[in-house]
Design a protein around this motif. Structure first.
Motif, PDB file in Angstrom:
ATOM      1  N   HIS A  35      15.637  16.704 -17.429  1.00  0.00           N
ATOM      2  CA  HIS A  35      16.608  15.611 -17.490  1.00  0.00           C
ATOM      3  C   HIS A  35      17.600  15.752 -18.646  1.00  0.00           C
ATOM      4  N   PHE A  36      17.469  16.853 -19.422  1.00  0.00           N
ATOM      5  CA  PHE A  36      18.301  17.031 -20.609  1.00  0.00           C
ATOM      6  C   PHE A  36      18.896  18.429 -20.658  1.00  0.00           C
ATOM      7  N   PRO A  37      20.044  18.583 -21.327  1.00  0.00           N
ATOM      8  CA  PRO A  37      20.607  19.927 -21.518  1.00  0.00           C
ATOM      9  C   PRO A  37      19.654  20.787 -22.358  1.00  0.00           C
ATOM     10  N   LEU A  38      19.829  22.092 -22.288  1.00  0.00           N
ATOM     11  CA  LEU A  38      18.896  23.043 -22.895  1.00  0.00           C
ATOM     12  C   LEU A  38      18.649  22.788 -24.382  1.00  0.00           C
ATOM     13  N   ASP A  39      19.668  22.526 -25.173  1.00  0.00           N
ATOM     14  CA  ASP A  39      19.452  22.295 -26.603  1.00  0.00           C
ATOM     15  C   ASP A  39      18.544  21.088 -26.845  1.00  0.00           C
ATOM     16  N   GLN A  40      18.699  20.037 -26.058  1.00  0.00           N
ATOM     17  CA  GLN A  40      17.826  18.866 -26.198  1.00  0.00           C
ATOM     18  C   GLN A  40      16.421  19.165 -25.682  1.00  0.00           C
ATOM     19  N   GLN A  41      16.314  20.028 -24.671  1.00  0.00           N
ATOM     20  CA  GLN A  41      14.999  20.458 -24.193  1.00  0.00           C
ATOM     21  C   GLN A  41      14.258  21.186 -25.309  1.00  0.00           C
ATOM     22  N   VAL A  42      14.974  22.066 -26.013  1.00  0.00           N
ATOM     23  CA  VAL A  42      14.368  22.816 -27.121  1.00  0.00           C
ATOM     24  C   VAL A  42      13.880  21.848 -28.196  1.00  0.00           C
ATOM     25  N   GLU A  43      14.715  20.881 -28.545  1.00  0.00           N
ATOM     26  CA  GLU A  43      14.350  19.907 -29.573  1.00  0.00           C
ATOM     27  C   GLU A  43      13.083  19.149 -29.174  1.00  0.00           C
ATOM     28  N   PHE A  44      13.018  18.706 -27.930  1.00  0.00           N
ATOM     29  CA  PHE A  44      11.857  17.958 -27.444  1.00  0.00           C
ATOM     30  C   PHE A  44      10.610  18.843 -27.404  1.00  0.00           C
ATOM     31  N   LEU A  45      10.745  20.034 -26.793  1.00  0.00           N
ATOM     32  CA  LEU A  45       9.586  20.905 -26.642  1.00  0.00           C
ATOM     33  C   LEU A  45       9.085  21.428 -27.983  1.00  0.00           C
ATOM     34  N   ALA A  46       9.973  21.678 -28.924  1.00  0.00           N
ATOM     35  CA  ALA A  46       9.552  22.106 -30.263  1.00  0.00           C
ATOM     36  C   ALA A  46       8.697  21.023 -30.905  1.00  0.00           C
ATOM     37  N   GLY A  47       9.054  19.759 -30.685  1.00  0.00           N
ATOM     38  CA  GLY A  47       8.236  18.657 -31.193  1.00  0.00           C
ATOM     39  C   GLY A  47       6.875  18.608 -30.535  1.00  0.00           C
ATOM     40  N   VAL A  48       6.837  18.796 -29.232  1.00  0.00           N
ATOM     41  CA  VAL A  48       5.552  18.816 -28.513  1.00  0.00           C
ATOM     42  C   VAL A  48       4.698  19.979 -29.010  1.00  0.00           C
ATOM     43  N   ALA A  49       5.310  21.136 -29.236  1.00  0.00           N
ATOM     44  CA  ALA A  49       4.567  22.320 -29.683  1.00  0.00           C
ATOM     45  C   ALA A  49       3.863  22.078 -31.014  1.00  0.00           C
ATOM     46  N   THR A  50       4.454  21.254 -31.882  1.00  0.00           N
ATOM     47  CA  THR A  50       3.814  20.991 -33.185  1.00  0.00           C
ATOM     48  C   THR A  50       2.536  20.177 -33.043  1.00  0.00           C
ATOM     49  N   LEU A  51       2.324  19.543 -31.907  1.00  0.00           N
ATOM     50  CA  LEU A  51       1.135  18.725 -31.696  1.00  0.00           C
ATOM     51  C   LEU A  51      -0.106  19.559 -31.392  1.00  0.00           C
ATOM     52  N   SER A  52       0.072  20.739 -30.814  1.00  0.00           N
ATOM     53  CA  SER A  52      -1.035  21.545 -30.292  1.00  0.00           C
ATOM     54  C   SER A  52      -1.441  22.670 -31.240  1.00  0.00           C
ATOM     55  N   ARG A  53      -2.738  22.893 -31.313  1.00  0.00           N
ATOM     56  CA  ARG A  53      -3.230  24.025 -32.104  1.00  0.00           C
ATOM     57  C   ARG A  53      -2.879  25.356 -31.439  1.00  0.00           C
ATOM     58  N   THR A  54      -2.903  25.404 -30.119  1.00  0.00           N
ATOM     59  CA  THR A  54      -2.640  26.671 -29.427  1.00  0.00           C
ATOM     60  C   THR A  54      -1.831  26.519 -28.148  1.00  0.00           C
ATOM     61  N   THR A  55      -2.324  25.738 -27.205  1.00  0.00           N
ATOM     62  CA  THR A  55      -1.804  25.742 -25.840  1.00  0.00           C
ATOM     63  C   THR A  55      -0.854  24.575 -25.564  1.00  0.00           C
ATOM     64  N   VAL A  56       0.251  24.900 -24.897  1.00  0.00           N
ATOM     65  CA  VAL A  56       1.190  23.881 -24.428  1.00  0.00           C
ATOM     66  C   VAL A  56       1.467  24.178 -22.959  1.00  0.00           C
ATOM     67  N   VAL A  57       1.314  23.168 -22.115  1.00  0.00           N
ATOM     68  CA  VAL A  57       1.607  23.303 -20.687  1.00  0.00           C
ATOM     69  C   VAL A  57       2.841  22.470 -20.394  1.00  0.00           C
ATOM     70  N   ILE A  58       3.829  23.104 -19.765  1.00  0.00           N
ATOM     71  CA  ILE A  58       5.044  22.379 -19.391  1.00  0.00           C
ATOM     72  C   ILE A  58       5.281  22.521 -17.898  1.00  0.00           C
ATOM     73  N   ASN A  59       6.067  21.610 -17.373  1.00  0.00           N
ATOM     74  CA  ASN A  59       6.591  21.840 -16.034  1.00  0.00           C
ATOM     75  C   ASN A  59       8.101  21.683 -16.094  1.00  0.00           C
ATOM     76  N   HIS A  60       8.768  22.349 -15.185  1.00  0.00           N
ATOM     77  CA  HIS A  60      10.225  22.346 -15.173  1.00  0.00           C
ATOM     78  C   HIS A  60      10.698  22.547 -13.742  1.00  0.00           C
ATOM     79  N   SER A  61      12.001  22.478 -13.555  1.00  0.00           N
ATOM     80  CA  SER A  61      12.611  22.736 -12.244  1.00  0.00           C
ATOM     81  C   SER A  61      13.406  24.025 -12.326  1.00  0.00           C
TER      82      SER A  61
END
Length: 178
Positions: A82-108
């Protein structure tokens, strides 16, 4: 990558708890994060039977990042497209900081086939499911800039759905979200 039952998974954004529910049902603990307390109220009601195995909080993963990972894994589903790539990076980078190792995403996915398919769906009066689908090159950039490396990719009913599920792991290099 498999996580033992009892592992704690961050679900960001959690929304109404729709994806947390099957994780809880197979024995995981889930901590939901979302910017909407109203959505989390629905999740709390929906998941009340799981008692203390489901916890949640209002949080913006783009701005409130922990100093160290707090969870065994993180799930980021049904939001990035739902967001342009730069905002996707910002969001996903934040999610990545939550996990010790694994991050699962879905996309279109975005490809010639998927663009044609979306055009036909629009012509038939269907609402667009993804404002910003991504190419394989975009996925590579998204993951790399978010501090992640792809481990495995899943497609379910690939001729019918543009959804892709990616299991990624954190890389040692710090994310370079811009």
């Amino acid at each position: 990558m498999s996580l033992p039952a009892g592992s704690i998974i961050a679900d960001a954004p959690c929304g109404t708890g729709r994806l947390a529910e099957p994780l809880l049902a197979v024995g995981y603990r889930v901590h939901g994060l979302d910017i909407s307390d109203e959505m989390l109220d629905v999740a709390r009601q929906r998941l009340r039977g799981f008692q203390e195995r489901f916890t949640c909080e209002v949080a913006d993963v783009k701005t409130s990042r922990p100093n160290e990972p707090l969870y065994d894994a993180a799930l980021c589903a049904r939001v990035l497209m739902h967001f342009p790539l730069d905002q996707q990076v910002e969001f996903l980078a934040g999610v990545a900081t939550l996990s010790r190792t694994t991050v699962v995403i879905n996309h279109s996915l975005d490809s010639v086939y998927h663009r044609l398919r979306r055009r036909v769906k629009r012509w038939l009066g269907h609402q667009a499911s993804a404002n910003y689908p991504v190419s394989n090159a975009d996925i590579k950039e998204l993951l790399q800039r978010s501090g992640l490396r792809e481990v495995r990719r899943y497609r379910l009913v690939s001729l019918v759905s543009e959804a892709v599920y990616i299991v990624a792991e954190r890389i040692a290099v710090s994310p370079q979200a811009t």
